[in-house]
Scaffold this motif. Sequence first.
Motif, PDB file in Angstrom:
ATOM      1  N   ASN A 414     -20.918 -30.856 -56.309  1.00 54.56           N
ATOM      2  CA  ASN A 414     -20.863 -32.893 -55.639  1.00 54.56           C
ATOM      3  C   ASN A 414     -20.663 -32.732 -53.963  1.00 54.56           C
ATOM      4  O   ASN A 414     -21.524 -34.080 -54.157  1.00 54.56           O
ATOM      5  N   CYS A 418     -21.598 -34.310 -48.166  1.00 48.59           N
ATOM      6  CA  CYS A 418     -20.782 -35.819 -48.534  1.00 48.59           C
ATOM      7  C   CYS A 418     -20.016 -35.974 -46.962  1.00 48.59           C
ATOM      8  O   CYS A 418     -19.412 -34.684 -46.572  1.00 48.59           O
ATOM      9  N   GLY A 440     -33.322 -36.065 -58.599  1.00 49.35           N
ATOM     10  CA  GLY A 440     -31.257 -37.151 -57.676  1.00 49.35           C
ATOM     11  C   GLY A 440     -30.932 -37.610 -56.474  1.00 49.35           C
ATOM     12  O   GLY A 440     -31.828 -36.210 -55.849  1.00 49.35           O
ATOM     13  N   GLU A 441     -30.148 -37.549 -56.357  1.00 47.20           N
ATOM     14  CA  GLU A 441     -29.005 -37.863 -54.680  1.00 47.20           C
ATOM     15  C   GLU A 441     -28.597 -36.560 -54.770  1.00 47.20           C
ATOM     16  O   GLU A 441     -28.494 -35.654 -55.407  1.00 47.20           O
ATOM     17  N   TYR A 442     -29.366 -36.049 -53.094  1.00 37.04           N
ATOM     18  CA  TYR A 442     -28.404 -34.782 -53.254  1.00 37.04           C
ATOM     19  C   TYR A 442     -27.668 -34.699 -51.305  1.00 37.04           C
ATOM     20  O   TYR A 442     -27.370 -33.864 -50.637  1.00 37.04           O
ATOM     21  N   ARG A 444     -24.734 -37.639 -48.578  1.00 35.89           N
ATOM     22  CA  ARG A 444     -25.149 -38.955 -48.113  1.00 35.89           C
ATOM     23  C   ARG A 444     -24.508 -38.569 -46.776  1.00 35.89           C
ATOM     24  O   ARG A 444     -24.079 -39.866 -46.106  1.00 35.89           O
ATOM     25  N   PRO A 514     -22.964 -33.978 -61.215  1.00 39.59           N
ATOM     26  CA  PRO A 514     -24.621 -34.552 -60.518  1.00 39.59           C
ATOM     27  C   PRO A 514     -26.036 -34.320 -61.452  1.00 39.59           C
ATOM     28  O   PRO A 514     -26.561 -34.660 -61.767  1.00 39.59           O
ATOM     29  N   THR A 517     -25.389 -37.395 -63.783  1.00 41.47           N
ATOM     30  CA  THR A 517     -24.984 -38.756 -63.744  1.00 41.47           C
ATOM     31  C   THR A 517     -26.519 -38.991 -62.037  1.00 41.47           C
ATOM     32  O   THR A 517     -26.527 -39.598 -62.349  1.00 41.47           O
ATOM     33  N   ARG A 519     -26.362 -38.046 -59.103  1.00 39.03           N
ATOM     34  CA  ARG A 519     -25.608 -38.636 -58.173  1.00 39.03           C
ATOM     35  C   ARG A 519     -24.482 -37.712 -57.485  1.00 39.03           C
ATOM     36  O   ARG A 519     -24.137 -36.989 -58.156  1.00 39.03           O
ATOM     37  N   GLU A 522     -19.624 -38.834 -56.086  1.00 36.80           N
ATOM     38  CA  GLU A 522     -19.307 -39.504 -56.576  1.00 36.80           C
ATOM     39  C   GLU A 522     -17.118 -39.577 -56.411  1.00 36.80           C
ATOM     40  O   GLU A 522     -16.576 -38.897 -56.504  1.00 36.80           O
TER      41      GLU A 522
END
Length: 524
Positions: A414, A418, A440-442, A444, A514, A517, A519, A522
């Motif tokens: 997750n 980040c 999906g998102e990987y 940020r 993830p 979601t 994402r 989170e």
Amino acid sequence: MVEEALLVAVDFHAARGLAPQVTAVWPYDSYHDLRWLLVYHDSWFAFVVGLLVVTAVRGVLSAGLTALAWPAGTPRPAWGWLVRRNLEVAALATVVISPWAALSVAFSAVALSWYLFASLAPMVVLAPFLARAGVVAKWWRGLPKIELFGWSSLNFVVLTMAGALISSTPDGWTVGVAGVAGLANGLLWQRAVAVAARPGRRRLPQVPVAPIAIALTIAGAVFAQTLIGIAAGGKGMWRPPVLAERLPDRVPYAVIVLSGHDSRWDGDPPADPRVERFSYRGLDAQGRPLPYSPDATHQALDRSAALLADQVSALHKRTGRPIALIGQSEGSMVARTYLERLPPGPVTAVVMFSPLVQAGRTYYPPPGHEGWGVAAGWELRILLWLANLPRSVKDEPDEEFVRSVLANAPFYRNRILCPVGGVRMIAFLPTISAAEAPPGEYSRIPVFEAPAFHGGLLGQRTVEDRVVAFLAGEPVEQPRREYRLLQRLGAAWQAPPLLLTVNPLWSATREADPAQTGRVCEPR
């Protein structure tokens, strides 16, 4: 459509692309079954029962599809013969494909695209042989017709595109896309069975080509470890330009460079005194990093992070500068673990090359224990024991590095990409390894994406210039559109993730998943 509806109902975002393979032509159907089974069994009893059930269901279903696809005007074998033959093919496919399905579980555990690509090659090679096996008696002799190679290869393309479309489609429409994929599978069954059933000239009619191909496929599962490497980074002495050249004066940092799995260092110092290699063995009495061998990189990530903390403190004390970390593959994971487990302190910039994106998606227990993926774990141990026989540096599925990833999977799944407060971060991602990341998102944090394989970016002149620019405080970011496309194209061939809520080892964590979601990062 039934499988897709169930996946949507339980919000299993990461596995939606697998549903079209339920009715695919051999061996893609068995590959689908085995990946689900190897991930989702929690005891030997559950595995054995599950294996018998999926083999029986697959054999009967394939017999029915073969009968429905049989060409008009060609005598069809009795129903009993078709059932017996397809049950035999299902059992054979299980034996042949199971090692490669186990490798796909290993891929999801350490998030390496090399495993994914390696496990797909034998599927494409075996497809025309197994597609013929359920139709004709002496299927093992001679080469399959060229048309059979074509139709089975087209099924691979169809399944890949169907997985990509489902991964790009809102939940309410994915069941319909799965239905269209099922229609395409039916047409391909019809063409494949027609080509296999109709008489025609066969090349090498007396040569047992199929047994040879099957034997090479099983052997390939062992030798693949040597060919593709289990390493999460480059082996041997890694010396990118940041180590071989002096840093420009505009860079305010002292830099620690962290090499990847199975790397080594003989003590040769970098060209710039502001730059140090991270040592997986730690520091000597004078606070200098010690040379290390490949075995040292097999230790747990928490242990490596603690050694990194000591080296960060020593380098900051010696230079008086803020510290930047440049990590490759496992080195990136060490740097990110350090930021999570320990106060960043003087570290104010981190560059991550080829980090393991969403690692820890599958699990297998340590030897002597039962739990999720127990059979997959033992299959990997046997494969690696055979692969390690001629090797001086042994790669083990239970080495401390791998077990630390599996034990802390919720974090690595997750939060690896980040942001961390007070630290400038960027990830350099090779586009070819986009298949490592489920759709999906990987990330940020800012990303710089460029065409390359895993571990192949740092050392390129253009990329090195971007690293220096980042260290000098300049904004550096270059996402590429094809990265997300390649993510989706790989969706059909990944093993289904083990949900965090299922595994007792993970369920107590507060991390979001993830896999459900779509994402990352989170809130806890």
